[in-house]
Design a protein around this motif. Sequence first.
Motif, mmCIF file in Angstrom:
data_model
loop_
_atom_site.group_PDB
_atom_site.id
_atom_site.type_symbol
_atom_site.label_atom_id
_atom_site.label_comp_id
_atom_site.label_asym_id
_atom_site.label_seq_id
_atom_site.Cartn_x
_atom_site.Cartn_y
_atom_site.Cartn_z
ATOM 1 N N SER A 231 0.844 -1.195 0.000
ATOM 2 C CA SER A 231 0.000 0.000 0.000
ATOM 3 C C SER A 231 0.879 1.244 0.000
ATOM 4 O O SER A 231 2.010 1.233 0.482
ATOM 5 N N TYR A 232 0.341 2.320 -0.533
ATOM 6 C CA TYR A 232 1.082 3.571 -0.601
ATOM 7 C C TYR A 232 0.900 4.365 0.690
ATOM 8 O O TYR A 232 0.038 4.059 1.526
ATOM 9 N N SER A 233 1.701 5.420 0.830
ATOM 10 C CA SER A 233 1.632 6.232 2.042
ATOM 11 C C SER A 233 0.381 7.098 2.071
ATOM 12 O O SER A 233 -0.066 7.516 3.131
ATOM 13 N N TYR A 234 -0.176 7.408 0.904
ATOM 14 C CA TYR A 234 -1.419 8.180 0.876
ATOM 15 C C TYR A 234 -2.610 7.228 0.807
ATOM 16 O O TYR A 234 -2.453 6.015 0.679
ATOM 17 N N GLY A 235 -3.816 7.754 0.862
ATOM 18 C CA GLY A 235 -5.017 6.936 0.908
ATOM 19 C C GLY A 235 -5.468 6.693 2.333
ATOM 20 O O GLY A 235 -4.920 7.236 3.297
ATOM 21 N N VAL A 248 -10.570 -5.651 5.728
ATOM 22 C CA VAL A 248 -9.380 -4.850 6.048
ATOM 23 C C VAL A 248 -8.909 -4.256 4.733
ATOM 24 O O VAL A 248 -8.623 -4.993 3.776
ATOM 25 N N GLN A 249 -8.786 -2.923 4.661
ATOM 26 C CA GLN A 249 -8.508 -2.349 3.341
ATOM 27 C C GLN A 249 -7.675 -1.082 3.408
ATOM 28 O O GLN A 249 -7.628 -0.377 4.407
ATOM 29 N N TRP A 250 -7.023 -0.840 2.277
ATOM 30 C CA TRP A 250 -6.407 0.447 1.964
ATOM 31 C C TRP A 250 -6.980 0.869 0.622
ATOM 32 O O TRP A 250 -7.091 0.050 -0.297
ATOM 33 N N HIS A 257 -6.438 0.138 -4.699
ATOM 34 C CA HIS A 257 -6.835 -0.464 -3.427
ATOM 35 C C HIS A 257 -6.157 -1.815 -3.217
ATOM 36 O O HIS A 257 -5.744 -2.477 -4.172
ATOM 37 N N LEU A 258 -6.056 -2.177 -1.969
ATOM 38 C CA LEU A 258 -5.694 -3.528 -1.529
ATOM 39 C C LEU A 258 -6.703 -3.883 -0.445
ATOM 40 O O LEU A 258 -6.787 -3.197 0.584
ATOM 41 N N LYS A 259 -7.487 -4.964 -0.660
ATOM 42 C CA LYS A 259 -8.565 -5.322 0.251
ATOM 43 C C LYS A 259 -8.486 -6.799 0.609
ATOM 44 O O LYS A 259 -8.185 -7.635 -0.239
ATOM 45 N N VAL A 260 -8.780 -7.105 1.875
ATOM 46 C CA VAL A 260 -8.798 -8.488 2.360
ATOM 47 C C VAL A 260 -10.119 -8.720 3.095
ATOM 48 O O VAL A 260 -10.443 -8.003 4.053
#
Length: 329
Positions: A231-235, A248-250, A257-260
């Motif tokens: 995941s990136y530092s922003y978001g 659980v997500q970014w 996005h990265l989502k679990v």
Amino acid sequence: MKPKYLPTIIMSLTVAFAFTACSSDDDATPNYRTLPSPVERGTLTLSTDTVEVGVGETATFNITEGGGDYKLINENPDVATASLSGNTVTVNSSEKGWAGIIVSDAQGNYQRVVIRSLYKTMLLSADEVNIGIKLGHTDGQEKITITGGNGEYEAECADENIAKVSSVSDNVVTVQAVAQGTTTLTITDVMGVTKTINVTVTTTTVPFTDSEKAEIMEITSNKISWDGTNSYSYGTFSVAEDNGQKLVQWAYYTYYHLKVWFDGDLTVGQKTGGKVSKKLNWSGDADVFEDCNVEIIKNDGTRIWGIVSKVGTKDSKDYLYTGYFCVAL
């Protein structure tokens, strides 16, 4: 002067001149003294002037000629010391380096022997190297430390299709796994001393070792990772409910996005119904991975840590996907 004294004066002068002449004759005669004969010191001879000895080992040399009552002086006892038995000197090595042993005898003779202490057998931190690599990966590695050697090391694996040396830093050799199998690792030092050990590479579907889990649980900031993508530092990061599952997500708007997802609660343990979605492009669909294994490995009440994995295919080969997360509650 009265004439009656003249004969007496002449007689006195004659006697004085006679004594003076005798004294001069005595002084002209050399006074020889007897000097002692020079002492023969003899010689002190040794069987060698240089001794090479292995660290932790012993070596000997002999006194072949001398004046007896021999004594030894150890110049560098931290490296090597010597002891005497009869005419035989035994050298004991403690560590790598240079030293000197001085031998003296009763006649004042001295001889010096140079001691060269070195490793004749290389010592390693392990007798073999075992590397576990995740299915389909080539990023497994193992380090081996040279605990005894002469420095300036070189190392290579016999079959680089199985494993290869990725670096030699000082006395640490790092071996990189390439594929499952067995090969050998040979390490050579500056003196030509070598050591060969077996290297075994095995494939595993276990996503993380205990040490890797410990490293994940040390993370203290929000982070989600999947198959090497982070995941990136922003978001924004969040833990939420989504259609009856935990999510659980970014996310950064709708672009990235990265989502679990998983079933169950946030307590430590294995979860079911795992799914991962990854989208790191401005357009197009997300990559979705179903039937993932999800495990919560830590929950301190303020954030949760978890690991995720799935056995699938990548580039037409069997492949173990792995990921992890640390997100504040």
